[in-house]
Design a protein around this motif. Structure first.
Motif, PDB file in Angstrom:
ATOM      1  N   VAL A 122      17.903 -66.993  39.532  1.00  0.00           N
ATOM      2  CA  VAL A 122      18.055 -65.849  40.629  1.00  0.00           C
ATOM      3  C   VAL A 122      19.475 -65.052  40.713  1.00  0.00           C
ATOM      4  N   VAL A 123      20.437 -65.761  40.216  1.00  0.00           N
ATOM      5  CA  VAL A 123      22.061 -65.245  40.097  1.00  0.00           C
ATOM      6  C   VAL A 123      21.972 -64.430  38.996  1.00  0.00           C
ATOM      7  N   GLU A 124      21.539 -65.003  37.814  1.00  0.00           N
ATOM      8  CA  GLU A 124      21.477 -64.014  36.603  1.00  0.00           C
ATOM      9  C   GLU A 124      20.861 -62.760  36.836  1.00  0.00           C
ATOM     10  N   THR A 125      19.838 -63.012  37.587  1.00  0.00           N
ATOM     11  CA  THR A 125      18.798 -61.678  37.884  1.00  0.00           C
ATOM     12  C   THR A 125      19.556 -60.607  38.804  1.00  0.00           C
ATOM     13  N   ALA A 126      20.038 -61.218  39.873  1.00  0.00           N
ATOM     14  CA  ALA A 126      20.925 -60.395  40.892  1.00  0.00           C
ATOM     15  C   ALA A 126      22.138 -59.696  40.146  1.00  0.00           C
ATOM     16  N   LEU A 127      22.865 -60.433  39.197  1.00  0.00           N
ATOM     17  CA  LEU A 127      23.980 -59.770  38.756  1.00  0.00           C
ATOM     18  C   LEU A 127      23.437 -58.634  37.866  1.00  0.00           C
ATOM     19  N   ARG A 128      22.296 -59.074  36.986  1.00  0.00           N
ATOM     20  CA  ARG A 128      21.720 -58.076  36.216  1.00  0.00           C
ATOM     21  C   ARG A 128      21.311 -56.670  36.759  1.00  0.00           C
ATOM     22  N   VAL A 129      20.533 -56.937  38.016  1.00  0.00           N
ATOM     23  CA  VAL A 129      19.914 -55.774  38.468  1.00  0.00           C
ATOM     24  C   VAL A 129      20.911 -54.743  39.227  1.00  0.00           C
ATOM     25  N   ILE A 130      22.024 -55.547  39.867  1.00  0.00           N
ATOM     26  CA  ILE A 130      23.168 -54.690  40.439  1.00  0.00           C
ATOM     27  C   ILE A 130      23.809 -53.843  39.293  1.00  0.00           C
ATOM     28  N   ARG A 131      24.028 -54.412  38.069  1.00  0.00           N
ATOM     29  CA  ARG A 131      24.672 -53.743  37.252  1.00  0.00           C
ATOM     30  C   ARG A 131      23.756 -52.721  36.669  1.00  0.00           C
ATOM     31  N   GLU A 132      22.564 -52.877  36.596  1.00  0.00           N
ATOM     32  CA  GLU A 132      21.583 -52.057  35.894  1.00  0.00           C
ATOM     33  C   GLU A 132      21.389 -50.822  36.729  1.00  0.00           C
ATOM     34  N   VAL A 133      21.242 -50.873  38.019  1.00  0.00           N
ATOM     35  CA  VAL A 133      21.001 -49.855  39.031  1.00  0.00           C
ATOM     36  C   VAL A 133      22.265 -48.932  39.153  1.00  0.00           C
ATOM     37  N   GLY A 134      23.487 -49.404  38.661  1.00  0.00           N
ATOM     38  CA  GLY A 134      24.699 -48.510  38.915  1.00  0.00           C
ATOM     39  C   GLY A 134      25.370 -48.337  40.022  1.00  0.00           C
ATOM     40  N   VAL A 135      25.033 -48.998  41.282  1.00  0.00           N
ATOM     41  CA  VAL A 135      25.680 -49.162  42.600  1.00  0.00           C
ATOM     42  C   VAL A 135      27.140 -49.365  42.301  1.00  0.00           C
ATOM     43  N   ARG A 136      28.094 -48.579  43.197  1.00  0.00           N
ATOM     44  CA  ARG A 136      29.317 -48.875  43.229  1.00  0.00           C
ATOM     45  C   ARG A 136      29.880 -49.450  44.468  1.00  0.00           C
ATOM     46  N   PRO A 137      31.174 -49.962  44.550  1.00  0.00           N
ATOM     47  CA  PRO A 137      31.804 -50.101  46.032  1.00  0.00           C
ATOM     48  C   PRO A 137      31.676 -48.846  46.655  1.00  0.00           C
ATOM     49  N   GLY A 138      31.320 -48.935  47.876  1.00  0.00           N
ATOM     50  CA  GLY A 138      31.478 -47.817  48.781  1.00  0.00           C
ATOM     51  C   GLY A 138      30.101 -47.309  48.868  1.00  0.00           C
ATOM     52  N   GLN A 139      29.150 -47.384  48.008  1.00  0.00           N
ATOM     53  CA  GLN A 139      27.797 -47.065  48.198  1.00  0.00           C
ATOM     54  C   GLN A 139      26.892 -48.026  48.920  1.00  0.00           C
ATOM     55  N   THR A 140      25.796 -47.359  49.014  1.00  0.00           N
ATOM     56  CA  THR A 140      24.610 -48.151  49.828  1.00  0.00           C
ATOM     57  C   THR A 140      23.626 -48.619  48.790  1.00  0.00           C
ATOM     58  N   LEU A 141      23.255 -49.624  48.796  1.00  0.00           N
ATOM     59  CA  LEU A 141      22.051 -50.404  48.138  1.00  0.00           C
ATOM     60  C   LEU A 141      21.029 -50.735  49.208  1.00  0.00           C
ATOM     61  N   LEU A 142      19.710 -50.088  48.850  1.00  0.00           N
ATOM     62  CA  LEU A 142      18.412 -50.711  49.471  1.00  0.00           C
ATOM     63  C   LEU A 142      17.846 -51.676  48.782  1.00  0.00           C
ATOM     64  N   VAL A 143      17.698 -52.692  49.464  1.00  0.00           N
ATOM     65  CA  VAL A 143      16.719 -54.033  48.680  1.00  0.00           C
ATOM     66  C   VAL A 143      15.398 -54.317  49.388  1.00  0.00           C
ATOM     67  N   SER A 144      14.352 -54.012  48.541  1.00  0.00           N
ATOM     68  CA  SER A 144      13.102 -54.318  49.256  1.00  0.00           C
ATOM     69  C   SER A 144      12.638 -55.657  48.922  1.00  0.00           C
ATOM     70  N   GLY A 145      12.469 -56.437  49.788  1.00  0.00           N
ATOM     71  CA  GLY A 145      11.869 -57.952  49.791  1.00  0.00           C
ATOM     72  C   GLY A 145      13.267 -58.740  49.342  1.00  0.00           C
ATOM     73  N   ALA A 146      14.105 -58.599  50.459  1.00  0.00           N
ATOM     74  CA  ALA A 146      15.414 -59.107  50.426  1.00  0.00           C
ATOM     75  C   ALA A 146      15.651 -60.727  50.738  1.00  0.00           C
ATOM     76  N   SER A 147      14.624 -61.159  51.187  1.00  0.00           N
ATOM     77  CA  SER A 147      14.927 -62.530  51.924  1.00  0.00           C
ATOM     78  C   SER A 147      14.825 -63.487  50.935  1.00  0.00           C
ATOM     79  N   GLY A 148      14.152 -63.559  49.776  1.00  0.00           N
ATOM     80  CA  GLY A 148      13.877 -64.607  48.780  1.00  0.00           C
ATOM     81  C   GLY A 148      15.028 -64.929  48.091  1.00  0.00           C
ATOM     82  N   GLY A 149      15.042 -65.704  46.942  1.00  0.00           N
ATOM     83  CA  GLY A 149      16.121 -66.186  46.246  1.00  0.00           C
ATOM     84  C   GLY A 149      17.079 -64.991  45.642  1.00  0.00           C
ATOM     85  N   VAL A 150      16.295 -64.058  44.889  1.00  0.00           N
ATOM     86  CA  VAL A 150      17.092 -63.103  44.299  1.00  0.00           C
ATOM     87  C   VAL A 150      17.754 -62.199  45.164  1.00  0.00           C
ATOM     88  N   GLY A 151      16.831 -61.793  46.423  1.00  0.00           N
ATOM     89  CA  GLY A 151      17.214 -61.097  47.286  1.00  0.00           C
ATOM     90  C   GLY A 151      18.828 -61.664  48.091  1.00  0.00           C
TER      91      GLY A 151
END
Length: 297
Positions: A122-151
């Motif tokens: 879950v941590v590898e996946t979380a780090l990867r998708v944050i990197r791949e989606v290109g979101v930066r400090p100060g921006q807003t990220l929407l996470v659909s299905g946020a309560s599971g392990g990756v979320g």
């Protein structure tokens, strides 16, 4: 040794608790006496035959990628770890009494085996998708299905990086999301407007595969700003499906650091005996988790 395996693709009923020979650590690998194994959606997707291209396997096969346990065999060329060390990581057929790990890190002090088994993928996946989606400090990220392990991991890592997060989850998990530093709202009718009232969306992640990609594209204004790890039809919408792992050792090292500094904690929601792996898969597929599910050996 005992392990959970399957001889044909299918539903959870194909899983069997079986006696097999214990594996051994080859060059660059270690073997652990497994104390707990993480339950991931990819486990049942592989069992169902959904992942044949990404994860080709030869039947009969075992189950499981994540585990925590005690090192009992060190392969040729491995340094910095020895028998008796407590580690967590990714490996092969981890729903078993012994498993070979291909990537690992020492468990942070104070972390139980059950907790540690819930982190690797879950941590590898979380780090990867944050990197791949290109979101930066100060921006807003929407996470659909946020309560599971990756979320749970995404929310905390994003918070650590100065990214604002909006998470969607069921009504029972709203306070859980807020406790992880996110703005929260429920899914269901009217959820898009509820998200819009919380702020403009710079990027979005689909972690549940509930058919919301058109809405996520509308909220971000660009399919290239959306990543899915759960909807195999994502490319049909112009959305990237992220399923290929990055550097697992680097992810484990970052996870260990965040955990040790008190910046990352993923709770264990439910525990299962090795003989109850089928129930673990049924519950994992049903979703609505708060944190992680693990198999106890």
């Amino acid at each position: 040794m005992k392990r959970v395996g399957f001889g044909e693709y299918g539903g959870p009923d194909v899983l069997r608790l079986e006696e097999v020979e214990a594996p051994h650590a080859g060059p660059g690998r270690i073997r652990i006496a497994v104390r707990a194994a993480g339950v991931n959606p990819v486990d049942w997707r592989i069992r169902e035959g959904q992942m044949l291209k990404a994860h080709p396997i030869e039947l009969p096969a075992g189950v499981g990628l994540d585990a925590a346990g005690v090192v009992d065999e060190v392969g040729e060329g491995v340094e910095g770890v020895e028998a008796g060390d407590h580690v967590f990581g990714e490996g092969i057929d981890t729903y078993a009494e012994f498993a070979v790990l291909t990537a690992w890190a020492r468990m942070p002090e104070g972390l139980s085996f059950e907790e540690a088994a819930g982190y690797p993928s879950v941590v590898e996946t979380a780090l990867r998708v944050i990197r791949e989606v290109g979101v930066r400090p100060g921006q807003t990220l929407l996470v659909s299905g946020a309560s599971g392990g990756v979320g749970s991991a995404v929310l905390q890592i994003a918070r650590e990086r100065g990214i604002t997060v909006i998470g969607t989850a069921g009504a029972a998990n709203q306070e859980y999301l807020r406790g992880l530093g996110a703005m929260a709202t429920t899914y269901g009718e009217g959820w898009v407007e509820r998200v819009r009232r919380l702020g403009d969306i710079d990027a979005a992640l689909d972690l549940a595969g509930t058919g919301v990609l058109p809405e996520l594209i509308a909220l971000t204004g660009d399919p290239r700003k959306v990543i899915s790890i759960a909807d195999l039809g994502a490319p049909e919408h112009g959305v990237r499906f992220s399923g290929v792992a990055g550097s697992v050792p680097d992810a484990l090292a970052e996870a260990a650091d965040l955990i040790a500094r008190g910046r990352l904690h993923i709770p264990v929601e439910q525990r299962y005996a090795l003989a109850d792996a089928a129930a673990a898969h049924i519950d994992s597929k049903a979703g609505h988790a708060r944190g992680r599910r693990v198999v106890i050996i």
